[in-house]
Design a protein around this motif. Structure first.
Motif, short mmCIF file in Angstrom:
data_model
loop_
_atom_site.label_atom_id
_atom_site.label_comp_id
_atom_site.label_asym_id
_atom_site.label_seq_id
_atom_site.Cartn_x
_atom_site.Cartn_y
_atom_site.Cartn_z
N SER A 56 0.83 -1.20 0.00
CA SER A 56 0.00 0.00 0.00
C SER A 56 0.87 1.25 0.00
N ASP A 57 0.33 2.32 -0.55
CA ASP A 57 1.00 3.60 -0.56
C ASP A 57 0.96 4.16 0.86
N LEU A 58 2.11 4.33 1.47
CA LEU A 58 2.18 4.76 2.87
C LEU A 58 2.11 6.27 3.03
N SER A 59 2.36 7.00 1.98
CA SER A 59 2.29 8.47 2.05
C SER A 59 1.80 9.01 0.71
N PRO A 60 0.53 8.79 0.38
CA PRO A 60 0.01 9.23 -0.92
C PRO A 60 0.04 10.75 -1.05
N ASP A 61 0.33 11.22 -2.27
CA ASP A 61 0.28 12.67 -2.48
C ASP A 61 -1.17 13.12 -2.54
N ALA A 62 -1.35 14.43 -2.51
CA ALA A 62 -2.70 14.99 -2.37
C ALA A 62 -3.60 14.61 -3.55
N VAL A 63 -3.05 14.62 -4.77
CA VAL A 63 -3.86 14.32 -5.95
C VAL A 63 -4.33 12.88 -5.92
N GLU A 64 -3.42 11.96 -5.65
CA GLU A 64 -3.80 10.55 -5.60
C GLU A 64 -4.79 10.29 -4.46
N TYR A 65 -4.59 10.98 -3.35
CA TYR A 65 -5.47 10.77 -2.21
C TYR A 65 -6.90 11.18 -2.55
#
Length: 468
Positions: free
Chosen positions: A431-440
């Protein structure tokens, strides 16, 4: 991507690159309607018998606009009262507290590898939908089809769906290759292609039902948006009710969890929680993936809690916590509320598209909503509507998932096992542990693993148990 491999995602069929949307969207989305009737006839125009042949005047638009506003308020009301908007967090997430530098680097590398095909697939989806809505492309593609109007609609759906899938197929292969490189997929290519074609078939079937119903009403009723909106609402509820027992078995085999201490513990957990659960089902997900997952679907007589067979390899206490999370969804009727929101949104979409189809009709070169060549434009409108609603749906979903996490923590009072479970899920699913704002915003239907772990630590203090 953020939601890509998180546990508790609703699994269903194999998907294209993350974030991609096919020309046919999820069953809770309504068919894209159009302006009530236009000019009859023409060499390739609407069929005889169509009701109304002019764009809707103020006498038709005003009640539709008023109903649109009222439905919009109803959607906001349901979302406001069924979604736990209060912050369920434990402070800023800190991946470095629970994951090593190597694990964080692997998650970032996987996210970077999958982001490009995901964004390309999303771009292709928007481009195809834009062509269908803003140009005569769809009308020209379906214009050579012959037969009664209903057959031309069905063939049009199949043809445009096939074209869209053909364009996106290489990106799906690329994405699947990345999953294999990272050990997340164990399918052979025939199995992968079969699941993808099954998904396409289910989507095409649901879309055919929606468009046939819409056009049939438009051919007979001048104010067709009224029965069409009611039908979209009913179809969404029906699809959500029958999906677990009709469509989910197309992609997985489900068997009751075998007798033993784990099954007994899970049923006892449900009884103690006051949630009526007749059984817990196990899906044979290991034939296609190594990812861990569980979910709840359906409501009433079709409600079911399902765990992947891959999850059963985890310690029993962690499995129990995953099921406790799903019991939280059942306790708060999250599927039912989500279905109600989707149904109201479907009805609202019917009316909105009734109001905007005039400009679309002129750009696409179709004569009316009853013209089978309008199939492509309606498919494009459905896709664009789905993409626009995605961020709002994800926002609601993240709050609902956080509430289910809090429910599991309050029910089990075992934050240490919850943290261990979240670490296992994040590492196994990469899993993405620190997604950027756009992906989030675009993709995250669940809080990130560090956010969920932070919640567990905060909840431990509220429950008077040691912080893990």
């Amino acid at each position: 991507m953020s939601e890509r491999q998180d546990a508790e995602d609703s699994p269903g069929q194999d998907e294209a690159p993350d974030g991609a949307t096919t020309a046919v969207t999820a069953p809770e989305l309504a068919p894209g309607p159009a302006a009530a009737g236009e000019r009859r006839g023409g060499p390739e125009g609407g069929e005889e018998g169509a009701v109304g042949e002019q764009e809707p005047g103020s006498g038709l638009r005003r009640p539709a606009a008023i109903t649109l506003v009222l439905l919009g308020l109803a959607v906001l009301a349901v979302a406001a009262f069924s979604t736990p908007w209060q912050a369920l967090t434990g402070g800023p997430p800190d991946p470095s507290r629970d994951f090593t530098a190597a694990q964080i680097a692997k998650a970032r590398a996987f996210d970077a590898a999958t982001s490009l095909p995901a964004y390309l697939s999303l771009a292709l989806t928007v481009i195809v939908a834009g062509l269908l809505v803003a140009t005569p492309f769809g009308a020209k593609v379906t214009g050579r089809l012959r037969g009664p109007w209903w057959l031309r609609v069905i063939l049009g759906v199949l043809l445009i769906t096939a074209i869209t899938e053909l364009i996106r197929w290489p990106l799906g292969v690329w994405y699947e290759t990345i999953l294999r490189d990272y050990g997340l997929s164990v399918q052979d290519w025939s199995g992968w292609a079969g699941d993808r074609l099954k998904s396409m078939g289910v989507q095409a079937f649901l879309l055919c039902v929606m468009l046939l119903a819409l056009m049939a009403l438009a051919r007979r009723v001048r104010r067709w948006w009224i029965p069409a909106a009611a039908g979209a609402f009913a179809l969404t509820v029906a699809a959500s009710f029958v999906y677990p027992v009709v469509f989910e078995p197309i992609f997985n085999d489900f068997t009751p969890m075998r007798q033993g201490p784990l099954r007994t513990e899970l049923l006892e957990l449900a009884r103690r929680d006051g949630v009526p659960v007749e059984d817990v089902l196990v899906a044979d997900a290991s034939r296609r993936t190594t990812a861990l997952n569980a979910y709840v679907s359906g409501f009433g007589a079709t409600r079911r809690i399902v765990v992947y067979d891959t999850l059963l390899r985890a310690p029993e206490r962690e499995v129990a916590l995953v099921v406790a999370h799903e019991l939280g969804h059942a306790e708060h009727d999250d599927v039912l509320h989500g279905t109600l929101l989707g149904a109201l949104g479907s009805a609202l979409g019917v009316i909105a598209l009734f109001l905007i189809f005039g400009p679309v009709r002129r750009r696409t070169g179709v004569t009316s909503i009853t013209d089978p060549r309008a199939t492509g434009a309606l498919m494009g409108l459905i896709t664009l509507g789905s993409l626009l609603l995605g961020p709002a749906q994800n926002l609601i979903s993240r709050h609902v998932e956080a509430r289910a996490d809090a429910h599991a923590l309050d029910l089990t009072r075992d934050p240490a096992t919850f943290v261990a479970m979240q670490r296992r899920l994040a590492l196994t699913n990469i899993s993405d542990l620190s997604p950027d704002a756009v992906e989030y915003v675009l993709y995250a239907s669940h809080p990130s693993a560090p956010e969920r772990i932070a919640l567990a630590r905060a909840r431990a203090e509220l429950n008077g148990v040691p912080r893990p």
